[in-house]
Design a protein around this motif. Structure first.
Motif, mmCIF file in Angstrom:
data_model
loop_
_atom_site.group_PDB
_atom_site.id
_atom_site.type_symbol
_atom_site.label_atom_id
_atom_site.label_comp_id
_atom_site.label_asym_id
_atom_site.label_seq_id
_atom_site.Cartn_x
_atom_site.Cartn_y
_atom_site.Cartn_z
ATOM 1 N N THR A 178 0.865 -1.190 0.020
ATOM 2 C CA THR A 178 -0.058 -0.120 0.067
ATOM 3 C C THR A 178 0.875 1.030 0.059
ATOM 4 O OG1 THR A 178 -1.690 -1.483 1.396
ATOM 5 C CG2 THR A 178 -1.855 1.141 1.281
ATOM 6 N N THR A 179 0.563 2.165 -0.951
ATOM 7 C CA THR A 179 1.219 3.323 -1.013
ATOM 8 C C THR A 179 0.403 4.487 -1.684
ATOM 9 O OG1 THR A 179 3.043 4.545 -2.045
ATOM 10 C CG2 THR A 179 1.866 2.821 -3.253
ATOM 11 N N GLY A 180 0.949 5.906 -1.115
ATOM 12 C CA GLY A 180 0.362 7.050 -1.639
ATOM 13 C C GLY A 180 1.116 7.823 -2.662
ATOM 14 N N ILE A 181 1.927 6.998 -3.347
ATOM 15 C CA ILE A 181 2.922 7.805 -4.108
ATOM 16 C C ILE A 181 2.308 8.046 -5.664
ATOM 17 C CG2 ILE A 181 3.904 5.579 -5.373
ATOM 18 C CD1 ILE A 181 6.538 7.165 -5.054
ATOM 19 N N PRO B 108 3.666 12.985 -11.486
ATOM 20 C CA PRO B 108 4.688 12.988 -10.367
ATOM 21 C C PRO B 108 5.312 11.632 -9.972
ATOM 22 C CG PRO B 108 2.522 12.683 -9.280
ATOM 23 C CD PRO B 108 2.342 12.704 -10.720
ATOM 24 N N ALA B 109 6.360 11.554 -10.725
ATOM 25 C CA ALA B 109 7.061 10.036 -10.513
ATOM 26 C C ALA B 109 7.464 9.897 -9.152
ATOM 27 C CB ALA B 109 8.250 10.165 -11.579
ATOM 28 N N ILE C 278 9.970 4.708 -4.024
ATOM 29 C CA ILE C 278 10.209 5.473 -5.460
ATOM 30 C C ILE C 278 10.886 4.539 -6.567
ATOM 31 C CG2 ILE C 278 10.529 7.745 -4.294
ATOM 32 C CD1 ILE C 278 13.538 7.611 -4.599
ATOM 33 N N SER C 279 11.775 3.585 -6.274
ATOM 34 C CA SER C 279 12.343 2.490 -7.208
ATOM 35 C C SER C 279 11.408 1.683 -7.767
ATOM 36 C CB SER C 279 13.499 1.760 -6.403
ATOM 37 O OG SER C 279 14.574 2.666 -6.085
ATOM 38 N N LYS C 280 10.319 1.167 -6.831
ATOM 39 C CA LYS C 280 9.169 0.261 -6.946
ATOM 40 C C LYS C 280 8.289 0.907 -8.164
ATOM 41 C CE LYS C 280 9.573 -2.178 -2.805
ATOM 42 N NZ LYS C 280 8.804 -2.615 -1.516
ATOM 43 N N ASN C 281 8.099 2.434 -7.704
ATOM 44 C CA ASN C 281 6.765 2.886 -8.603
ATOM 45 C C ASN C 281 7.419 3.442 -9.736
ATOM 46 O OD1 ASN C 281 4.506 4.855 -8.921
ATOM 47 N ND2 ASN C 281 5.775 6.484 -8.940
ATOM 48 N N ASN C 282 8.768 3.422 -10.150
ATOM 49 C CA ASN C 282 9.405 4.021 -11.497
ATOM 50 C C ASN C 282 10.060 2.627 -12.240
ATOM 51 O OD1 ASN C 282 8.935 7.026 -11.628
ATOM 52 N ND2 ASN C 282 9.655 6.754 -9.573
ATOM 53 N N HIS C 283 10.104 1.473 -11.532
ATOM 54 C CA HIS C 283 10.588 0.231 -12.169
ATOM 55 C C HIS C 283 12.073 0.537 -12.427
ATOM 56 C CE1 HIS C 283 6.610 -1.559 -12.236
ATOM 57 N NE2 HIS C 283 6.176 -0.494 -12.448
ATOM 58 N N GLU C 284 12.774 1.058 -11.756
ATOM 59 C CA GLU C 284 14.240 1.074 -11.605
ATOM 60 C C GLU C 284 14.862 0.904 -10.252
ATOM 61 O OE1 GLU C 284 15.534 2.017 -14.398
ATOM 62 O OE2 GLU C 284 14.112 3.064 -15.670
ATOM 63 N N THR C 285 15.514 -0.290 -10.147
ATOM 64 C CA THR C 285 15.812 -0.793 -9.119
ATOM 65 C C THR C 285 17.017 0.200 -8.219
ATOM 66 O OG1 THR C 285 17.673 -2.195 -10.103
ATOM 67 C CG2 THR C 285 15.506 -3.237 -9.726
ATOM 68 N N ASP C 286 17.459 0.910 -9.203
ATOM 69 C CA ASP C 286 18.614 1.559 -8.381
ATOM 70 C C ASP C 286 18.410 3.147 -8.325
ATOM 71 O OD1 ASP C 286 18.746 2.510 -11.066
ATOM 72 O OD2 ASP C 286 20.869 2.444 -11.227
#
Length: 210
Positions: free
Chosen positions: A22-25, A80-81, A121-129
């Motif tokens: 669960t996230t509000g991002i 808003p990434a 923020i990594s999970k939301n943008n599918h960029e692990t680093d």
């Protein structure tokens, strides 16, 4: 200084690598929103360790950083990434300091801390680093407290009302917290600034064992 994006959204459950959380991002852009002392109406957070409360009522992210991430990842992250409420131009972390006070639309707001990012923020943008790179660069964005409530629109102007001390810009503060670049006397001085959010202050004192 201007608003590029105004975004709100309630927490929801999404999946990352097959696991729900669960996230509000994941917010949506709107034309106007009412800003109260606890944040924008119809906006919410899930992880209260890193977001929410009067000292972290508004999350801001500089638009210029999107250009940087485009160069790094070869694609434009969608606003808003970073789950920010306000995507702004002309107010990067090196140009904004603890205690800075602004008029934004009908409201008056004050900078309280740099954002302490988490893996969402990594999970939301599918960029692990991405989280690692955000911490390395200090391009975290920052939080505001609300001194005067009111409406904010996409066309609202942003005006600096007061600057407490330009020394303590967000980028410098991030270097002190994340990269151990602070001298003891500087850390002690920063920790005594009453406008600094208590949560960030506790993290600072813990990091330097003060």
């Amino acid at each position: 200084m201007k608003i590029i994006g105004l975004s709100i959204g309630e927490p929801k459950t999404i999946e990352y690598k097959g696991k729900p959380f669960t996230t509000g991002i994941q917010k949506r852009q709107v034309d106007k929103a009412f800003l109260s002392f606890n944040g924008f109406q119809k906006d919410g957070v899930a992880n209260t360790d890193f977001h929410g409360g009067p000292d972290r009522a508004v999350c801001v992210y500089p638009y210029e950083r999107y250009q940087y991430w485009k160069r790094i990842y070869g694609r434009t992250l969608p606003i808003p990434a970073f789950g920010e409420n306000l995507t702004v131009e002309g107010l990067t972390e090196d140009k904004v300091a603890i205690g800075d006070t602004f008029y934004i639309g009908e409201t008056i707001v004050q900078v309280t801390q740099g954002r302490i990012p988490c893996s969402t923020i990594s999970k939301n943008n599918h960029e692990t680093d991405l989280l690692k790179k955000v911490v390395e660069t200090g391009f975290t964005g920052y939080f505001l407290k609300v001194i005067k409530e009111g409406w904010v629109t996409m066309n609202s102007s942003i005006t600096l009302v007061n600057r407490l001390d330009e020394q303590w810009d967000i980028l410098l503060c991030n270097d002190i917290l994340f990269h151990n670049k602070g001298k003891k006397e500087d850390v002690e001085k920063l920790s005594k600034i009453k406008e600094l959010a208590p949560q960030w202050n506790r993290a600072l004192l813990k990091k330097y064992s003060l």
